[in-house]
Design a protein around this motif. Sequence first.
Motif, short mmCIF file in Angstrom:
data_model
loop_
_atom_site.label_atom_id
_atom_site.label_comp_id
_atom_site.label_asym_id
_atom_site.label_seq_id
_atom_site.Cartn_x
_atom_site.Cartn_y
_atom_site.Cartn_z
N GLY A 175 58.15 66.96 66.07
CA GLY A 175 57.46 67.01 64.96
C GLY A 175 57.95 67.29 63.70
O GLY A 175 57.48 67.49 62.49
N PHE A 176 59.42 67.32 63.60
CA PHE A 176 60.17 67.23 62.35
C PHE A 176 61.40 66.52 62.33
O PHE A 176 61.99 66.32 63.43
CB PHE A 176 60.09 68.59 61.94
N ALA A 177 62.17 66.18 61.24
CA ALA A 177 63.30 65.71 61.17
C ALA A 177 64.39 66.69 60.83
O ALA A 177 63.83 67.29 59.78
CB ALA A 177 63.53 64.58 60.56
N ASP A 178 65.57 67.20 60.95
CA ASP A 178 66.32 67.83 60.33
C ASP A 178 67.62 67.41 60.65
O ASP A 178 68.06 66.77 61.58
CB ASP A 178 66.40 69.24 61.45
N VAL A 179 68.40 67.87 59.37
CA VAL A 179 69.65 67.18 59.24
C VAL A 179 71.00 67.75 60.32
O VAL A 179 71.86 67.28 60.32
CB VAL A 179 70.19 67.47 57.88
N GLY A 180 70.38 69.20 60.69
CA GLY A 180 71.47 69.93 61.49
C GLY A 180 70.87 69.69 63.05
O GLY A 180 71.60 70.38 64.00
N SER A 181 70.06 68.81 63.56
CA SER A 181 69.66 68.43 64.76
C SER A 181 70.68 67.78 65.78
O SER A 181 70.71 68.04 66.89
CB SER A 181 68.26 67.76 64.99
N GLY A 182 71.65 67.33 65.04
CA GLY A 182 72.95 66.45 65.90
C GLY A 182 73.80 67.44 66.37
O GLY A 182 74.91 67.09 66.99
N THR A 183 73.67 68.76 65.85
CA THR A 183 75.16 69.60 66.22
C THR A 183 75.06 69.80 67.81
O THR A 183 74.23 70.30 68.35
CB THR A 183 74.79 71.04 65.45
N GLY A 184 76.28 69.60 68.34
CA GLY A 184 76.55 69.59 69.73
C GLY A 184 75.80 68.71 70.64
O GLY A 184 75.74 68.76 71.76
#
Length: 309
Positions: free
Chosen positions: A208-217
Amino acid sequence: MIETILIEGLIYSIMVLGLFISYRTLNFCDMTVDGAFPMGGCILAACLTHGLSPICGITLAFLGGCLAGLCTTLLYTKLRVPDLLAGILMMTMLYSVNLRIMSNRANVSFLRIPTTFSKLIEFTETHFPSIPGEMGILFFLIIFIVIFKLILDLFFHTDLGLTMGALGSNQQMVISQGVNTKIVRGIGVCVGDGLAALSGAFASMYNGFADVGSGTGVIVSGLASLMLGEFIIRSNRIGLQTLRVVIGSIVYRGLMFLARRYGYLINLTANDLKLITGLLIIICLIVAKTKGKGNLSKHLKRPAKEGGR
Protein backbone atom coordinates in the motif's frame (compact mmCIF):
# COMPACT_ATOMS: atom_id res chain seq x y z
CA MET A 1 -2.06 -16.36 7.33
CA ILE A 2 -1.47 -18.91 4.56
CA GLU A 3 -2.57 -16.55 1.80
CA THR A 4 -0.26 -13.85 3.15
CA ILE A 5 2.74 -16.19 3.06
CA LEU A 6 1.86 -17.36 -0.46
CA ILE A 7 1.32 -13.85 -1.78
CA GLU A 8 4.57 -12.52 -0.35
CA GLY A 9 6.44 -15.62 -1.49
CA LEU A 10 5.15 -15.30 -5.06
CA ILE A 11 5.84 -11.56 -5.21
CA TYR A 12 9.42 -11.93 -4.02
CA SER A 13 9.96 -15.02 -6.17
CA ILE A 14 10.01 -12.70 -9.20
CA MET A 15 13.04 -10.95 -7.69
CA VAL A 16 14.64 -14.30 -6.81
CA LEU A 17 14.21 -15.43 -10.42
CA GLY A 18 16.20 -12.35 -11.38
CA LEU A 19 18.91 -13.38 -8.92
CA PHE A 20 18.84 -16.86 -10.42
CA ILE A 21 19.65 -15.37 -13.83
CA SER A 22 22.49 -13.16 -12.63
CA TYR A 23 24.02 -15.22 -9.80
CA ARG A 24 23.43 -18.80 -10.91
CA THR A 25 23.18 -18.61 -14.69
CA LEU A 26 25.69 -15.85 -15.44
CA ASN A 27 27.81 -16.19 -12.28
CA PHE A 28 27.60 -12.39 -11.98
CA CYS A 29 27.55 -10.83 -8.49
CA ASP A 30 24.91 -8.13 -9.03
CA MET A 31 24.28 -5.91 -6.00
CA THR A 32 22.12 -3.57 -8.09
CA VAL A 33 19.09 -5.54 -6.91
CA ASP A 34 19.01 -3.63 -3.60
CA GLY A 35 18.48 -0.43 -5.57
CA ALA A 36 16.39 -1.81 -8.44
CA PHE A 37 13.79 -3.36 -6.11
CA PRO A 38 12.65 -0.06 -4.53
CA MET A 39 13.08 1.63 -7.92
CA GLY A 40 10.16 -0.43 -9.24
CA GLY A 41 7.90 0.82 -6.45
CA CYS A 42 9.08 4.41 -6.91
CA ILE A 43 8.40 4.37 -10.65
CA LEU A 44 4.97 2.85 -10.04
CA ALA A 45 4.21 5.53 -7.43
CA ALA A 46 5.28 8.32 -9.80
CA CYS A 47 3.08 6.91 -12.56
CA LEU A 48 0.03 6.47 -10.34
CA THR A 49 0.30 9.95 -8.81
CA HIS A 50 0.47 11.43 -12.32
CA GLY A 51 -2.68 9.64 -13.44
CA LEU A 52 -1.15 6.79 -15.45
CA SER A 53 -2.62 3.29 -15.30
CA PRO A 54 -1.11 0.61 -13.03
CA ILE A 55 -0.25 -1.52 -16.06
CA CYS A 56 1.74 1.37 -17.52
CA GLY A 57 3.47 1.88 -14.17
CA ILE A 58 4.39 -1.81 -13.90
CA THR A 59 5.76 -1.84 -17.45
CA LEU A 60 7.85 1.28 -16.85
CA ALA A 61 9.09 -0.19 -13.56
CA PHE A 62 10.40 -3.25 -15.40
CA LEU A 63 12.07 -1.07 -18.05
CA GLY A 64 13.60 1.13 -15.33
CA GLY A 65 15.13 -1.93 -13.70
CA CYS A 66 16.49 -3.05 -17.08
CA LEU A 67 18.08 0.38 -17.51
CA ALA A 68 19.74 0.09 -14.09
CA GLY A 69 21.09 -3.32 -15.09
CA LEU A 70 22.40 -1.84 -18.34
CA CYS A 71 24.31 0.84 -16.42
CA THR A 72 25.83 -1.85 -14.19
CA THR A 73 26.87 -3.84 -17.24
CA LEU A 74 28.46 -0.79 -18.86
CA LEU A 75 30.46 -0.12 -15.70
CA TYR A 76 31.64 -3.73 -15.76
CA THR A 77 32.41 -4.05 -19.47
CA LYS A 78 33.46 -0.56 -20.55
CA LEU A 79 35.16 0.83 -17.43
CA ARG A 80 36.50 -2.55 -16.23
CA VAL A 81 34.92 -2.08 -12.79
CA PRO A 82 34.59 -5.43 -10.92
CA ASP A 83 31.05 -6.81 -10.91
CA LEU A 84 30.66 -6.50 -7.13
CA LEU A 85 31.86 -2.88 -7.06
CA ALA A 86 29.78 -1.96 -10.11
CA GLY A 87 26.66 -3.27 -8.39
CA ILE A 88 27.45 -1.43 -5.15
CA LEU A 89 27.99 1.82 -7.06
CA MET A 90 24.66 1.48 -8.88
CA MET A 91 22.86 0.48 -5.68
CA THR A 92 24.21 3.61 -3.94
CA MET A 93 23.38 5.94 -6.83
CA LEU A 94 19.89 4.51 -7.26
CA TYR A 95 18.92 5.70 -3.77
CA SER A 96 19.21 9.30 -4.94
CA VAL A 97 17.61 8.45 -8.28
CA ASN A 98 14.63 6.88 -6.50
CA LEU A 99 14.19 10.00 -4.38
CA ARG A 100 14.17 12.09 -7.56
CA ILE A 101 11.60 9.80 -9.14
CA MET A 102 9.25 10.32 -6.18
CA SER A 103 9.82 14.11 -6.14
CA ASN A 104 12.21 13.98 -3.16
CA ARG A 105 9.73 12.12 -0.96
CA ALA A 106 10.91 9.10 1.00
CA ASN A 107 7.59 7.28 0.68
CA VAL A 108 4.26 7.59 -1.11
CA SER A 109 1.02 6.04 0.11
CA PHE A 110 -1.45 4.32 -2.23
CA LEU A 111 -4.30 4.63 0.27
CA ARG A 112 -6.41 6.87 -2.01
CA ILE A 113 -4.94 5.63 -5.29
CA PRO A 114 -6.49 2.60 -7.02
CA THR A 115 -3.98 -0.12 -7.93
CA THR A 116 -4.24 -3.49 -9.63
CA PHE A 117 -4.29 -5.27 -6.28
CA SER A 118 -6.90 -2.97 -4.74
CA LYS A 119 -9.14 -3.56 -7.77
CA LEU A 120 -8.66 -7.31 -7.42
CA ILE A 121 -9.64 -7.14 -3.75
CA GLU A 122 -12.73 -5.07 -4.60
CA PHE A 123 -13.71 -7.45 -7.41
CA THR A 124 -13.32 -10.52 -5.17
CA GLU A 125 -15.29 -9.03 -2.27
CA THR A 126 -18.07 -7.91 -4.63
CA HIS A 127 -18.55 -11.10 -6.66
CA PHE A 128 -17.32 -13.67 -4.12
CA PRO A 129 -18.22 -12.29 -0.66
CA SER A 130 -17.53 -15.62 1.05
CA ILE A 131 -13.87 -15.54 -0.06
CA PRO A 132 -11.24 -13.20 1.51
CA GLY A 133 -10.33 -10.30 -0.75
CA GLU A 134 -6.66 -11.26 -0.81
CA MET A 135 -7.52 -14.49 -2.59
CA GLY A 136 -8.05 -12.46 -5.76
CA ILE A 137 -4.45 -11.24 -5.52
CA LEU A 138 -3.26 -14.80 -4.88
CA PHE A 139 -5.03 -16.20 -7.96
CA PHE A 140 -3.67 -13.39 -10.11
CA LEU A 141 -0.10 -14.00 -8.89
CA ILE A 142 -0.36 -17.77 -9.41
CA ILE A 143 -1.46 -17.27 -13.01
CA PHE A 144 1.21 -14.61 -13.58
CA ILE A 145 4.04 -16.71 -12.10
CA VAL A 146 3.00 -19.88 -13.99
CA ILE A 147 2.91 -18.04 -17.34
CA PHE A 148 6.17 -16.23 -16.65
CA LYS A 149 7.90 -19.43 -15.51
CA LEU A 150 6.87 -21.22 -18.70
CA ILE A 151 8.19 -18.32 -20.80
CA LEU A 152 11.46 -18.34 -18.86
CA ASP A 153 11.82 -22.12 -19.28
CA LEU A 154 11.27 -21.78 -23.03
CA PHE A 155 13.82 -18.96 -23.18
CA PHE A 156 16.50 -21.10 -21.56
CA HIS A 157 15.96 -23.70 -24.30
CA THR A 158 16.70 -21.17 -27.05
CA ASP A 159 20.17 -20.52 -28.45
CA LEU A 160 20.48 -17.30 -26.44
CA GLY A 161 19.38 -18.99 -23.22
CA LEU A 162 21.77 -21.90 -23.70
CA THR A 163 24.59 -19.47 -24.49
CA MET A 164 23.79 -17.53 -21.33
CA GLY A 165 24.02 -20.69 -19.24
CA ALA A 166 27.27 -21.67 -20.91
CA LEU A 167 28.70 -18.21 -20.28
CA GLY A 168 28.33 -18.61 -16.53
CA SER A 169 29.92 -22.07 -16.58
CA ASN A 170 32.71 -21.69 -19.13
CA GLN A 171 33.33 -18.21 -20.49
CA GLN A 172 36.33 -19.20 -22.62
CA MET A 173 34.30 -21.80 -24.49
CA VAL A 174 31.66 -19.19 -25.36
CA ILE A 175 34.35 -16.74 -26.52
CA SER A 176 35.92 -19.45 -28.71
CA GLN A 177 32.56 -19.83 -30.48
CA GLY A 178 32.72 -16.19 -31.56
CA VAL A 179 29.91 -15.00 -29.27
CA ASN A 180 29.97 -11.44 -27.92
CA THR A 181 29.91 -12.14 -24.19
CA LYS A 182 29.31 -8.48 -23.33
CA ILE A 183 25.95 -8.48 -25.10
CA VAL A 184 24.86 -11.83 -23.65
CA ARG A 185 25.85 -10.84 -20.11
CA GLY A 186 24.22 -7.43 -20.54
CA ILE A 187 20.91 -8.99 -21.56
CA GLY A 188 20.95 -11.31 -18.56
CA VAL A 189 21.81 -8.59 -16.03
CA CYS A 190 19.21 -6.22 -17.52
CA VAL A 191 16.48 -8.86 -17.29
CA GLY A 192 17.54 -9.79 -13.74
CA ASP A 193 17.34 -6.21 -12.49
CA GLY A 194 14.14 -5.67 -14.45
CA LEU A 195 12.55 -8.56 -12.59
CA ALA A 196 13.77 -7.11 -9.29
CA ALA A 197 12.07 -3.80 -10.14
CA LEU A 198 8.91 -5.63 -11.22
CA SER A 199 8.86 -7.47 -7.90
CA GLY A 200 9.33 -4.15 -6.10
CA ALA A 201 6.33 -2.69 -7.94
CA PHE A 202 4.13 -5.63 -6.94
CA ALA A 203 5.40 -5.46 -3.35
CA SER A 204 4.59 -1.74 -3.10
CA MET A 205 1.07 -2.38 -4.40
CA TYR A 206 0.54 -5.13 -1.85
CA ASN A 207 1.97 -3.08 1.04
CA GLY A 208 0.00 0.00 0.00
CA PHE A 209 2.99 2.35 -0.28
CA ALA A 210 6.32 2.84 -2.03
CA ASP A 211 9.44 3.51 0.04
CA VAL A 212 13.00 4.26 -1.08
CA GLY A 213 14.37 2.13 1.77
CA SER A 214 12.36 -0.98 0.96
CA GLY A 215 15.31 -2.58 -0.84
CA THR A 216 17.57 -2.81 2.20
CA GLY A 217 18.65 -6.42 2.62
CA VAL A 218 16.50 -7.67 -0.27
CA ILE A 219 19.42 -9.34 -1.99
CA VAL A 220 20.31 -11.26 1.18
CA SER A 221 16.76 -12.56 1.56
CA GLY A 222 16.76 -13.41 -2.15
CA LEU A 223 19.94 -15.45 -1.82
CA ALA A 224 18.48 -17.21 1.22
CA SER A 225 15.38 -18.10 -0.82
CA LEU A 226 17.57 -19.30 -3.68
CA MET A 227 19.62 -21.56 -1.41
CA LEU A 228 16.55 -22.92 0.35
CA GLY A 229 15.09 -23.91 -3.01
CA GLU A 230 18.34 -25.63 -3.99
CA PHE A 231 18.33 -27.45 -0.66
CA ILE A 232 14.77 -28.70 -1.21
CA ILE A 233 15.07 -29.71 -4.91
CA ARG A 234 18.36 -30.79 -6.48
CA SER A 235 18.19 -31.04 -10.26
CA ASN A 236 19.92 -29.83 -13.42
CA ARG A 237 16.66 -29.52 -15.37
CA ILE A 238 15.81 -25.88 -15.97
CA GLY A 239 12.10 -26.43 -15.29
CA LEU A 240 12.83 -27.76 -11.81
CA GLN A 241 15.47 -25.09 -11.18
CA THR A 242 12.98 -22.27 -11.77
CA LEU A 243 10.33 -24.16 -9.79
CA ARG A 244 12.62 -24.48 -6.77
CA VAL A 245 13.24 -20.73 -6.90
CA VAL A 246 9.51 -20.12 -6.38
CA ILE A 247 9.26 -22.82 -3.70
CA GLY A 248 12.33 -21.46 -1.90
CA SER A 249 10.84 -17.96 -1.84
CA ILE A 250 7.58 -19.24 -0.35
CA VAL A 251 9.40 -21.35 2.25
CA TYR A 252 11.60 -18.40 3.25
CA ARG A 253 8.59 -16.12 3.69
CA GLY A 254 6.93 -18.83 5.75
CA LEU A 255 9.97 -19.10 8.01
CA MET A 256 10.10 -15.34 8.45
CA PHE A 257 6.39 -15.27 9.26
CA LEU A 258 6.85 -17.96 11.91
CA ALA A 259 9.81 -16.04 13.34
CA ARG A 260 7.68 -12.89 13.63
CA ARG A 261 4.67 -14.77 15.00
CA TYR A 262 6.29 -17.12 17.50
CA GLY A 263 9.75 -15.65 17.93
CA TYR A 264 8.80 -14.21 21.30
CA LEU A 265 8.95 -17.74 22.72
CA ILE A 266 12.74 -17.63 22.41
CA ASN A 267 13.02 -13.84 22.92
CA LEU A 268 13.29 -13.01 19.21
CA THR A 269 12.03 -9.66 17.90
CA ALA A 270 11.56 -8.12 14.46
CA ASN A 271 15.04 -6.64 14.80
CA ASP A 272 16.50 -10.16 14.70
CA LEU A 273 15.09 -11.10 11.28
CA LYS A 274 18.25 -10.02 9.43
CA LEU A 275 20.31 -12.12 11.84
CA ILE A 276 18.05 -15.13 11.19
CA THR A 277 18.39 -14.63 7.42
CA GLY A 278 22.18 -14.53 7.65
CA LEU A 279 22.31 -17.64 9.84
CA LEU A 280 19.95 -19.40 7.42
CA ILE A 281 22.32 -18.72 4.51
CA ILE A 282 25.32 -19.93 6.56
CA ILE A 283 23.49 -23.16 7.46
CA CYS A 284 22.58 -23.77 3.80
CA LEU A 285 26.21 -23.21 2.78
CA ILE A 286 27.48 -25.62 5.46
CA VAL A 287 24.96 -28.30 4.46
CA ALA A 288 25.76 -27.89 0.76
CA LYS A 289 29.50 -28.06 1.45
CA THR A 290 29.10 -31.15 3.64
CA LYS A 291 27.04 -32.94 1.00
CA GLY A 292 29.55 -31.95 -1.65
CA LYS A 293 32.38 -33.51 0.37
CA GLY A 294 30.31 -36.65 0.90
CA ASN A 295 29.66 -37.06 -2.82
CA LEU A 296 33.33 -36.43 -3.59
CA SER A 297 34.53 -39.05 -1.10
CA LYS A 298 32.14 -41.63 -2.55
CA HIS A 299 33.40 -40.84 -6.03
CA LEU A 300 37.03 -41.25 -4.96
CA LYS A 301 36.44 -44.52 -3.11
CA ARG A 302 34.65 -46.20 -6.00
CA PRO A 303 37.69 -46.74 -8.32
CA ALA A 304 39.80 -48.02 -5.41
CA LYS A 305 37.17 -50.58 -4.55
CA GLU A 306 36.92 -51.76 -8.14
CA GLY A 307 40.71 -51.96 -8.36
CA GLY A 308 40.80 -54.24 -5.32
CA ARG A 309 38.63 -56.74 -7.11
